[in-house]
Design an enzyme around this catalytic site. Sequence first.
Site, PDB file in Angstrom:
ATOM      1  N   ASN A 165      18.127   5.958 -47.942  1.00  0.00           N
ATOM      2  CA  ASN A 165      18.618   6.189 -46.583  1.00  0.00           C
ATOM      3  C   ASN A 165      17.758   5.367 -45.628  1.00  0.00           C
ATOM      4  OD1 ASN A 165      19.479   7.137 -44.129  1.00  0.00           O
ATOM      5  ND2 ASN A 165      18.720   9.230 -44.388  1.00  0.00           N
ATOM      6  N   PHE A 166      18.346   4.279 -45.113  1.00  0.00           N
ATOM      7  CA  PHE A 166      17.581   3.380 -44.230  1.00  0.00           C
ATOM      8  C   PHE A 166      17.349   3.974 -42.844  1.00  0.00           C
ATOM      9  CE2 PHE A 166      18.915  -1.014 -46.248  1.00  0.00           C
ATOM     10  CZ  PHE A 166      18.269  -0.653 -47.414  1.00  0.00           C
ATOM     11  N   LYS A 167      18.136   4.994 -42.490  1.00  0.00           N
ATOM     12  CA  LYS A 167      18.087   5.564 -41.127  1.00  0.00           C
ATOM     13  C   LYS A 167      18.300   4.426 -40.114  1.00  0.00           C
ATOM     14  CE  LYS A 167      15.278   9.243 -42.968  1.00  0.00           C
ATOM     15  NZ  LYS A 167      14.237  10.232 -42.797  1.00  0.00           N
ATOM     16  N   HIS A 219      22.404  15.688 -42.325  1.00  0.00           N
ATOM     17  CA  HIS A 219      20.979  15.342 -42.343  1.00  0.00           C
ATOM     18  C   HIS A 219      20.252  16.052 -41.197  1.00  0.00           C
ATOM     19  CE1 HIS A 219      17.247  13.103 -42.377  1.00  0.00           C
ATOM     20  NE2 HIS A 219      17.578  12.666 -43.590  1.00  0.00           N
ATOM     21  N   GLU A 240      18.024  15.098 -39.269  1.00  0.00           N
ATOM     22  CA  GLU A 240      17.874  14.298 -38.044  1.00  0.00           C
ATOM     23  C   GLU A 240      19.136  14.361 -37.197  1.00  0.00           C
ATOM     24  OE1 GLU A 240      16.529  10.795 -40.077  1.00  0.00           O
ATOM     25  OE2 GLU A 240      14.670  11.863 -40.555  1.00  0.00           O
ATOM     26  N   GLU A 270      16.273  18.715 -48.432  1.00  0.00           N
ATOM     27  CA  GLU A 270      15.208  17.953 -47.780  1.00  0.00           C
ATOM     28  C   GLU A 270      14.459  18.857 -46.800  1.00  0.00           C
ATOM     29  OE1 GLU A 270      16.126  13.453 -47.702  1.00  0.00           O
ATOM     30  OE2 GLU A 270      17.194  14.356 -46.041  1.00  0.00           O
ATOM     31  N   GLY A 289       9.172  12.081 -43.933  1.00  0.00           N
ATOM     32  CA  GLY A 289       8.406  11.091 -43.187  1.00  0.00           C
ATOM     33  C   GLY A 289       6.965  11.489 -42.913  1.00  0.00           C
ATOM     34  N   SER A 345       9.393  12.497 -48.470  1.00  0.00           N
ATOM     35  CA  SER A 345       8.180  11.792 -48.921  1.00  0.00           C
ATOM     36  C   SER A 345       8.169  11.489 -50.421  1.00  0.00           C
ATOM     37  CB  SER A 345       6.922  12.578 -48.515  1.00  0.00           C
ATOM     38  OG  SER A 345       6.828  12.632 -47.105  1.00  0.00           O
TER      39      SER A 345
HETATM   40  P1  13P Z   1      11.211  10.071 -46.232  1.00  0.00           P
HETATM   41  O1  13P Z   1      11.421   9.639 -47.658  1.00  0.00           O
HETATM   42  O2  13P Z   1      10.796   8.964 -45.326  1.00  0.00           O
HETATM   43  O3  13P Z   1      10.342  11.279 -46.157  1.00  0.00           O
HETATM   44  O4  13P Z   1      12.674  10.522 -45.685  1.00  0.00           O
HETATM   45  C1  13P Z   1      13.424  11.413 -46.408  1.00  0.00           C
HETATM   46  C2  13P Z   1      14.781  11.484 -45.808  1.00  0.00           C
HETATM   47  O5  13P Z   1      14.979  12.041 -44.747  1.00  0.00           O
HETATM   48  C3  13P Z   1      15.876  10.833 -46.550  1.00  0.00           C
HETATM   49  O6  13P Z   1      17.119  11.189 -46.013  1.00  0.00           O
END
Ligand code: 13P
Length: 229
Positions: free
Chosen positions: A6-8, A88, A90, A157, A163, A193
């Site tokens: 997931n590049f966000k 998600h 976010e 998650e 993150g 992570s």
């Molecule tokens: P990280 O791997 O940067 O912790 O992010 C996880 C995430 O939110 C994947 O959707």
Amino acid sequence: MIYAANFKTNHTRESTKEYITDLQSKLGDKKPEDRVFVFPPLTALDSFEGDFTIGAQNAYPVENGAYTGEVGVEQLSEFNINTILIGHSERRDTIGESQEQVAKKFAFFKEQGFEIIYCIGESLEVREQGIEAVMEHLVSQFEGIDTTYDNFVVAYEPIWAIGTGRSATVAEIVETHNALKQIVDKPLLYGGSVKGANIAEISAISNVDGVLVGGASLKTETFLELVFH
Ligand code: 13P
């Protein structure tokens, strides 16, 4: 195992193309039963071909129409995209999507036959109250969701692990995934992570069917380190 990147809000159209080209040339040796997904930003979507699936991080639950700033199925179909991330943390917490909106999106994309990677996860505050509170929260994130849908993958998650560099412990993942599998018998990813240093212990957990990766997915070297661990 499923390995999902997931590049966000990272990478451009140009750098995504370079990434995919690199991935294409290196995925030849992956185990045939493993699946790789990449979720680039919407502006970088294209008709990429290879032993992986490209998905959308988000879309609006419409075919097309007057929804300024949004992308519907018409725009995804141009690139044969039929995979989407929904729910998600976010989008729920930063963008403010309610469970009702998430469920509406789920129902729409289910109707379209999309493969849905559906994300759930609790805050640190909830985690600190113990597993019962965690499960109550996670169950509430299935409200309005048809968990019997065939094309359905769940990603657990924990928000406090995203993150932060601090993944959930093996014991926390085991306990939570075991409890989740009792409720929803679908492929279950862990996210938060995930990196080269912890992929072996996380992927060895029996109810972990894959990983959803943010930070460590941004470079092909660190992502492939997971796929080929
Ligand atoms: P990280 O791997 O940067 O912790 O992010 C996880 C995430 O939110 C994947 O959707």
